[in-house]
Design an enzyme around this catalytic site. Structure first.
Site, PDB file in Angstrom:
ATOM      1  N   CYS A 115     -19.575 -63.897   0.918  1.00  0.00           N
ATOM      2  CA  CYS A 115     -18.632 -62.981   0.265  1.00  0.00           C
ATOM      3  C   CYS A 115     -17.274 -63.619  -0.002  1.00  0.00           C
ATOM      4  CB  CYS A 115     -18.469 -61.715   1.092  1.00  0.00           C
ATOM      5  SG  CYS A 115     -20.039 -60.896   1.399  1.00  0.00           S
ATOM      6  N   HIS A 239     -11.622 -58.592   0.068  1.00  0.00           N
ATOM      7  CA  HIS A 239     -13.066 -58.370  -0.031  1.00  0.00           C
ATOM      8  C   HIS A 239     -13.359 -56.926   0.380  1.00  0.00           C
ATOM      9  CE1 HIS A 239     -17.281 -58.570   0.257  1.00  0.00           C
ATOM     10  NE2 HIS A 239     -17.348 -58.720   1.571  1.00  0.00           N
ATOM     11  N   ASN A 269     -20.340 -52.932  -0.935  1.00  0.00           N
ATOM     12  CA  ASN A 269     -20.033 -54.355  -0.754  1.00  0.00           C
ATOM     13  C   ASN A 269     -20.877 -55.168  -1.744  1.00  0.00           C
ATOM     14  OD1 ASN A 269     -19.894 -57.023   0.050  1.00  0.00           O
ATOM     15  ND2 ASN A 269     -20.066 -56.591   2.230  1.00  0.00           N
TER      16      ASN A 269
END
Ligand code: COA
Length: 320
Positions: A115, A239, A269
């Site tokens: 990520c 993030h 996500n």
């Protein structure tokens, strides 16, 4: 790391684009197949719904095309394509498919830092421009739904699909990149990982604890290199893994939550796509002005982290 070596050519972002699959999966949809509830997911993660579908290549082509259009660039003008992804459609060769479908004639490669991938890609794109590329297309895309165990209530509510892209162009003025940091902690690699061809394994509680620490550490390093503090940051683009992680990180960085771009409620996500999706949302809402300081910070499996402080529009008047 300090931004750009003295004398090296800097870069600015000149266009951006996003792509989300059409199919919306709400928490109420998940209630039908999992022992979970909308209340629990919203309270523990901040996610209400997510988008599922498409391939990494198809979403990348959509966001990449939009970014090139906004930058006013035809495909032959792009010098390099960087695709940050942790879910390529094929073991190798996904970036060249995107290159083909966008009509590009430049080199293309994938970059996987989980990520944190988009910020790793952003710094690499600045590096390519410092080495002579004029224009780089950077795309962050993930189709995490393909590596999620939909029977696991510990992970299924979190992960989703999406894509975001930016065009970076060389500038004769000062670079937008004022400071950056890459971090990795392989001792935490068993906390969040996926076997090739397998699904996500995660120790959620421990990932949460370490995520806040590694994000804050990385962001502080970038701000130190840029010579700024949390007070100076106009917009933090973190993030999007869990709203509580974003809240805890903002608190420790002394950046009020109101100055964070948050899209997790509607995207979940999306790994490499989460930061460009949140960046585009802030830009489209008029929340970032020319000259603002923007802090991007990601973390992910591995564990990895990366951050960057940008002066939006570049350091006008400064010499390269
Ligand atoms: N629905 C309902 N209840 C759930 C649930 C779900 N989807 N998942 C877990 N629970 C239950 C647990 O079984 C536990 O029940 P118990 O108290 O009876 O044992 C309770 O809820 C609390 O579980 P816990 O795991 O302690 O919750 P949490 O507050 O840590 O939240 C995560 C779980 C996964 C949301 C959270 O740990 C997290 O977000 N971690 C980081 C994950 C991440 O960001 N990963 C990607 C990084 S890039």
């Amino acid at each position: 790391m300090p931004a750009t070596r003295p004398g090296a050519t800097g870069a600015v972002i000149s266009g951006w684009g996003t792509a989300l699959p059409e199919k919306v999966v709400t928490n109420h949809d998940l209630e039908k197949t999992l022992d979970t509830s909308d209340e629990w997911i919203v309270a523990r993660t901040g996610i209400s719904e997510r988008r599922i579908g498409g391939s990494t290549a198809s979403l990348s082509v959509e966001s990449g095309r939009a970014a090139m259009e906004m930058a006013g660039l035809t495909p032959e003008r792009i010098d390099a394509l960087v695709v940050a992804t942790t879910t390529p459609d094929r073991q190798w060769g996904t970036a060249p498919i995107i290159q083909r479908d966008l009509g590009l004639s430049c080199g293309a490669f994938e970059l996987n830092a989980a990520c944190s991938g988009f910020v790793y890609g952003l710094v690499n794109a600045h590096g390519l421009i410092a080495m002579g590329a004029e224009r780089v297309l950077l795309i962050g895309t993930d189709t995490l739904s393909r590596i999620t165990d939909w029977n696991d209530r510990g992970t299924a509510p979190l992960f989703a699909d999406g894509s975001g892209a930016v065009v970076l162009e060389s500038t004769p003025h000062g670079s937008q990149l004022l400071g950056w940091d890459f971090d990795a902690d392989g001792s935490a690699s068993e906390l969040l990982w996926a076997e090739v061809g397998g699904t996500v394994n995660m120790d959620g509680k421990e990932v949460f604890r370490r995520a806040v620490r590694i994000m804050v550490d990385s962001a502080e390093k970038s701000m130190r290199h840029a010579g700024v503090t949390g007070d100076d940051i106009s917009m933090i683009v973190p993030h999007q893994a869990n709203i509580r992680i974003i809240q805890a990180a903002c608190e420790r960085l002394d950046v009020p939550l109101e100055r964070a771009s948050v899209v997790i409620d509607r995207t979940g996500n999306t790994s490499s796509a989460s930061i460009p999706l949140a960046l585009a949302a802030a830009l489209e809402d008029g929340r970032i002005d020319h000259g603002d300081l923007v802090l991007l910070v990601g973390f992910g499996g591995g564990m990895t982290a990366a951050s960057a402080v940008l002066r939006w529009g570049g350091e006008k008047g400064a010499s390269a």
